[in-house]
Scaffold this motif. Sequence first.
Motif, PDB file in Angstrom:
ATOM      1  N   LEU A 480      50.175  46.695  44.162  1.00  0.00           N
ATOM      2  CA  LEU A 480      50.398  45.484  44.429  1.00  0.00           C
ATOM      3  C   LEU A 480      49.161  44.858  45.237  1.00  0.00           C
ATOM      4  O   LEU A 480      48.899  43.816  44.790  1.00  0.00           O
ATOM      5  CB  LEU A 480      51.699  45.092  44.951  1.00  0.00           C
ATOM      6  N   TYR A 481      48.820  45.570  45.961  1.00  0.00           N
ATOM      7  CA  TYR A 481      47.660  45.087  46.932  1.00  0.00           C
ATOM      8  C   TYR A 481      46.407  45.076  46.074  1.00  0.00           C
ATOM      9  O   TYR A 481      45.648  44.231  46.142  1.00  0.00           O
ATOM     10  CB  TYR A 481      47.435  46.282  48.157  1.00  0.00           C
ATOM     11  N   TYR A 482      46.517  46.074  45.063  1.00  0.00           N
ATOM     12  CA  TYR A 482      44.967  46.020  44.359  1.00  0.00           C
ATOM     13  C   TYR A 482      45.330  44.921  43.236  1.00  0.00           C
ATOM     14  O   TYR A 482      44.176  43.947  43.260  1.00  0.00           O
ATOM     15  CB  TYR A 482      45.128  47.347  43.449  1.00  0.00           C
ATOM     16  N   ILE A 483      46.190  44.482  42.700  1.00  0.00           N
ATOM     17  CA  ILE A 483      46.388  43.315  41.816  1.00  0.00           C
ATOM     18  C   ILE A 483      46.424  42.476  42.623  1.00  0.00           C
ATOM     19  O   ILE A 483      45.498  41.186  42.150  1.00  0.00           O
ATOM     20  CB  ILE A 483      47.843  43.213  41.277  1.00  0.00           C
ATOM     21  N   GLU A 484      46.653  41.910  43.884  1.00  0.00           N
ATOM     22  CA  GLU A 484      46.352  40.720  44.671  1.00  0.00           C
ATOM     23  C   GLU A 484      44.946  40.500  45.152  1.00  0.00           C
ATOM     24  O   GLU A 484      44.360  39.371  45.362  1.00  0.00           O
ATOM     25  CB  GLU A 484      47.054  40.768  45.951  1.00  0.00           C
ATOM     26  N   HIS A 485      44.297  41.515  45.283  1.00  0.00           N
ATOM     27  CA  HIS A 485      42.930  41.542  45.651  1.00  0.00           C
ATOM     28  C   HIS A 485      41.650  42.152  44.690  1.00  0.00           C
ATOM     29  O   HIS A 485      40.566  42.524  45.173  1.00  0.00           O
ATOM     30  CB  HIS A 485      42.941  42.457  46.922  1.00  0.00           C
ATOM     31  N   TRP A 486      42.101  42.076  43.578  1.00  0.00           N
ATOM     32  CA  TRP A 486      41.233  42.663  42.609  1.00  0.00           C
ATOM     33  C   TRP A 486      39.750  41.760  42.726  1.00  0.00           C
ATOM     34  O   TRP A 486      39.771  40.506  42.693  1.00  0.00           O
ATOM     35  CB  TRP A 486      41.784  42.539  41.075  1.00  0.00           C
ATOM     36  N   SER A 487      38.722  42.655  42.558  1.00  0.00           N
ATOM     37  CA  SER A 487      37.277  42.062  42.263  1.00  0.00           C
ATOM     38  C   SER A 487      36.520  43.398  41.514  1.00  0.00           C
ATOM     39  O   SER A 487      36.922  44.416  41.694  1.00  0.00           O
ATOM     40  CB  SER A 487      36.777  41.587  43.493  1.00  0.00           C
ATOM     41  N   LEU A 488      35.486  42.918  40.939  1.00  0.00           N
ATOM     42  CA  LEU A 488      34.524  44.152  40.379  1.00  0.00           C
ATOM     43  C   LEU A 488      34.050  45.152  41.256  1.00  0.00           C
ATOM     44  O   LEU A 488      33.905  46.268  41.103  1.00  0.00           O
ATOM     45  CB  LEU A 488      33.631  43.330  39.601  1.00  0.00           C
ATOM     46  N   TRP A 489      33.736  44.565  42.605  1.00  0.00           N
ATOM     47  CA  TRP A 489      33.360  45.402  43.655  1.00  0.00           C
ATOM     48  C   TRP A 489      34.297  46.190  44.151  1.00  0.00           C
ATOM     49  O   TRP A 489      34.208  47.296  44.442  1.00  0.00           O
ATOM     50  CB  TRP A 489      32.813  44.552  44.994  1.00  0.00           C
TER      51      TRP A 489
END
Length: 509
Positions: A480-489
Motif C-alpha cells: 500500500l505504501y508503494y501504491i500511495e508513493h509510486w514514481s518512476l524513480w
Amino acid sequence: MNESFARKRLFTETHRRRPYTGTARPRLLGGQALAAAQRLSRSTMQPRVLGYIQFVADLLSIGLTGLLAHSLVADAMLGPMQRAGAVWMAALCVTFLAKLLGGYGFRRMRSLRKGLAVGLVSLGGGLLLTLAALGWAGMPMSTLQVWGLYWGLAAGGLMGVSRVAMRARVHHLVRAGILEHRIVLVGGGADIEPLIREIDRERGRGRRLCGFFDERMGARSPATLAGHHKTGDIDDLVEFARLAKIDTVIIAIPGASQARIRELLARLFVLPVDIRVTEGTEIPDYSRKKRSKIGPIGLIEIYKRPIGGFAAVEKRIFDLFFASLAILMLSPVMLITAIAIKLDSPGPVLFRQKRHGYNNKPISVLKFRSMYTDLCDPTAVKAVRKGDARVTRVGRFIRRASIDEFPQFFNVIKGDLSMVGPRPHATAARTGDIVYDQIEQAYSARHKVKPGVTGWAQVKGWRGEMNSMEKITQRIEHDLYYIEHWSLWLDLKIVLMTPVSLVTTKNAY
C-alpha cells in the motif's frame, strides 16, 4: 495526519473478518445488475489515447511540411542537418504550446472550433519563435518570410484536416459507446435526480451513467429514478464496478456525516476508480479536495485512481524496456535452468499458476517448475516451507535465488505483470487456515495497480514464506505504501535494490 496512514486506519476501523470456507466468498450480482455489467464489460478507449494520436499527427504535419516548404525556397541556405534541426525544433515547440493550451485534451478535441483555434494559435506561436531564432542566427529575413508563409499554410491546412477527422472520430466513438467515462452513483431518492439528469444530458460528451446503488429500501429510495433502475446495494457496486470497468464513483448522499462517508470509502477503496462526493457533504481530512462540476452540481474529489493518465504510459514503457533487457541478459541463465530442470526430474520445464492480477482479475503467471510434477500445487493452498519434500534438488536452488521467477518477464511483455508492483498471490493462497484476503480488509487494495515481478515489500525483506498474520500484514502495508508513493524513480530504485535483496533475504524456500 499522513495520507497513507489515514487510508490504512480507514480499513482498520471498518474491518470485518469472514469465516474460512476454503475460498474467498464472492458477491453474486442480481440478474439486473449482472446483465447491465455484462453489457458494459467491453473495454472502453481512454480519451488520452486520442490525445497521443493528435500529438503525433501534429508533430509529423509540422515536420514534413517544414522540410517540403524549405525545398521550395530558392535562396534557402540551411544545410541538411541545420534544416532538420530547425524543423523538428519548431514541431516540438508548436506541440508543446498546444499541450499547454489543452489542445490534446478531450474537451478540445470534441469541439472543432476550440480545437482549430488552439491548433492555429500554437502553430503561429511556435513558427514565430523558431523563425525569430533563425533570424537572430543570421538567416536573411526575406528568406525566412517566404519559408514561413509556405510552411504556415501547409502545416495549418494539415492540422485543420487532422482536427476535422479527429472530431468525426470522437463523435463516432462516443455514439458507439467505445469512448465514454462511466459513472455510478451511491445514493437514492429525489435528492440525486438532478445529478442523474445532468449526467444524462452530457451523454453526447462521453459521460454515461451506468447505475445507482443504495442500501435503503422503501419510499426513501425508489427502485426507479429519472428513467434509471436501482442496480443494487454497495456490495453489488464493488463487483459491478469491476465487471463494467467503471471510471468514477460519486457518493451523492446530501448531509451524510463524515462517519458515514468514511464507512462507504472503506468499502469502495478497493476499486481502481476515482471517488467523488457532492458538495455539502462532510469529507475526511485526508481528501484531495479538488473541485469539479457536472453541469451546475459541484463535486469534491476524495480519491484519484493510482498510476493513471500519462503516468501509466510511462510505466508501460519502463516495463517493456527493463523486461526486454532482463530477458536478453538472463537468457543464458534461463537456458541452463531449463536444461537442469529437465535432467533433474520428469515433467515440463515451465509451471503456470493462477494468481490475482489487476482489479482482482485472475492471470496465469509463468514460473520454472521447482516441484515434482505429481506434487505440484497450482492453487498454492499449502505454502512451501523449509525442507519441503515436494521441492526438487534444482528447485531448492532456483527458489532460493528467485531464478524460478525469471519467466515472469514474459508476463511483463504480455502486459499481465509490471516490472515493479505488489507481488501477485495465488488465488487460494493462505496462511494456516486463513486465506490472505481475510487477514486484512486492505488486501484487495493491492489489486488497484498491476502486480509486479518485484516490489517494495520484497526489497525490504518481506519475501518468501508468509507463515504468520504479522508477516502478511507487513507485506500488505509495504504494498500500500508503494501504491500511495509510486514514481518512476521509486520503480528504478526497487529494480536496482532487487539483486541485493535476493542475496540478503533468508526466508525464501
